[in-house]
Design a protein around this motif. Structure first.
Motif, PDB file in Angstrom:
ATOM      1  N   SER A  16       0.958  -1.229  -0.001  1.00  0.00           N
ATOM      2  CA  SER A  16       0.037  -0.158   0.015  1.00  0.00           C
ATOM      3  C   SER A  16       0.869   1.329   0.050  1.00  0.00           C
ATOM      4  N   THR A  17       1.936   1.147   0.770  1.00  0.00           N
ATOM      5  CA  THR A  17       2.925   2.473   0.805  1.00  0.00           C
ATOM      6  C   THR A  17       3.591   2.637  -0.668  1.00  0.00           C
ATOM      7  N   VAL A  18       4.144   1.607  -1.126  1.00  0.00           N
ATOM      8  CA  VAL A  18       4.579   1.676  -2.561  1.00  0.00           C
ATOM      9  C   VAL A  18       3.538   2.060  -3.654  1.00  0.00           C
ATOM     10  N   ILE A  19       2.387   1.744  -3.453  1.00  0.00           N
ATOM     11  CA  ILE A  19       1.447   2.024  -4.530  1.00  0.00           C
ATOM     12  C   ILE A  19       1.214   3.504  -4.267  1.00  0.00           C
ATOM     13  N   LEU A  20       0.979   4.226  -2.977  1.00  0.00           N
ATOM     14  CA  LEU A  20       0.467   5.438  -2.524  1.00  0.00           C
ATOM     15  C   LEU A  20       1.690   6.256  -3.176  1.00  0.00           C
ATOM     16  N   LEU A  21       2.829   5.978  -3.090  1.00  0.00           N
ATOM     17  CA  LEU A  21       4.154   6.728  -3.319  1.00  0.00           C
ATOM     18  C   LEU A  21       4.205   6.806  -4.898  1.00  0.00           C
ATOM     19  N   ALA A  22       3.933   5.645  -5.607  1.00  0.00           N
ATOM     20  CA  ALA A  22       3.825   5.872  -7.219  1.00  0.00           C
ATOM     21  C   ALA A  22       2.709   6.620  -7.731  1.00  0.00           C
ATOM     22  N   ILE A  23       1.251   6.551  -7.045  1.00  0.00           N
ATOM     23  CA  ILE A  23       0.250   7.352  -7.338  1.00  0.00           C
ATOM     24  C   ILE A  23       0.933   8.810  -7.180  1.00  0.00           C
ATOM     25  N   THR A  24       1.525   9.109  -6.074  1.00  0.00           N
ATOM     26  CA  THR A  24       1.846  10.590  -5.930  1.00  0.00           C
ATOM     27  C   THR A  24       2.872  11.044  -7.082  1.00  0.00           C
TER      28      THR A  24
END
Length: 287
Positions: A38-46
């Motif tokens: 979830s953290t990696v996905i949120l950073l990628a979305i950012t």
């Protein structure tokens, strides 16, 4: 029998030589953050949204340039920002969104450990509380810097063909452009430290997120709205962390405003004070 009993602890001591040190704590925190999907996905979305907003910013600048070029001579348009300054600030157009997500994620990463009790496992593995918290802060600050600076650089590349449609150019050698890109990452790194410190102090995810976003984005708006009531409110606005971040990425300094380095001192001072407070409170409060 006695010989085996004596040799066993000696063997364990050899295998565990070195013990816990700060580099190992950093590695542990890096693994902890980068292996959570979830953290990696949120950073990628950012990154994707910040780059997309840079493209949108480039398009809006081309539209503005076309509009101003078609205005007849002698028509007063009032105070119009310089096109060159608008072009130079295109790479970091998504900074506001980046601050929102990085601040929220920083609070979640630390406050969730307090809420679930996972922090106790961390403190058992790392007896010193301060090194454990500093490792968390440092790792996420580095990640936030890479996300911010990387997104701004990608935004710079994406903006090139869009700006070219209006015969506008953007180069890393232009005044303030390279510093703008680097400071986009620096702002997110300092925001990460500030928000994680707030999360450590409050130890509640919802409360930490609301406090961080309120301090960075809501309070500046309120001060601007009520600045006509008291002149000191306008002066106070300049010393808010959000205002410091704005000046760090500014490509054109208006009269009376802080320059990039003064803005960095403002935001950096907020981050440092909250960091020190969080370390002191954590050291003296029960886990």
């Amino acid at each position: 029998m006695s010989s085996a009993t004596i040799n066993t602890p000696t063997h364990r001591s050899t295998n565990n030589s070195g013990g816990v040190n700060f580099m190992r704590v950093l590695k542990s925190e890096w693994i902890k953050i980068t292996t959570v999907p979830s953290t990696v996905i949120l950073l990628a979305i950012t990154v994707l949204v910040m780059v997309g907003l840079a493209a949108l910013g480039a398009w809006s600048v081309t539209m503005f340039a076309d509009m101003t070029s078609s205005v007849p001579e002698g028509v007063d348009m009032g105070e119009v920002p310089e096109i060159s300054a608008m072009v130079a600030s295109v790479p970091g157009s998504g900074l506001i969104f980046g601050q929102l997500l990085i601040a929220s994620l920083a609070v979640v990463l630390i406050a969730s450990e307090w809420g679930t009790g996972m922090i106790r496992s961390t403190m058992v593995a790392v007896p010193g509380r301060i090194p454990a918290l500093l490792a968390k802060q440092l790792v996420f600050a580095v990640i936030a810097f890479l996300v911010g600076a990387g997104s701004a650089f990608l935004g710079y590349l994406v903006a090139q063909p869009i700006l070219a449609t209006a015969d506008l150019t953007l180069s890393l050698t232009d005044d303030g452009v390279l510093l703008h890109i680097i400071n986009t990452g620096s702002v997110l790194a300092l925001v990460a430290v500030l928000a994680m410190s707030i999360g450590t102090l409050i130890r509640n995810t919802a409360g930490g997120v609301v406090t961080s976003i309120g301090l960075l984005m809501v309070l500046p708006i309120l001060l601007q709205l009520f600045s006509n009531i008291a002149e000191w409110l306008q002066d106070a606005y300049r010393f808010l962390p959000g205002s410091g971040g704005e000046q760090m990425v500014a490509t054109q300094i208006m009269d009376g405003d802080f320059n990039q380095w003064q803005g960095a001192l403002v935001l950096g001072a907020w981050a440092l004070v909250l960091l020190v407070a969080s370390l002191i409170v954590t050291k003296n409060r029960d886990v």
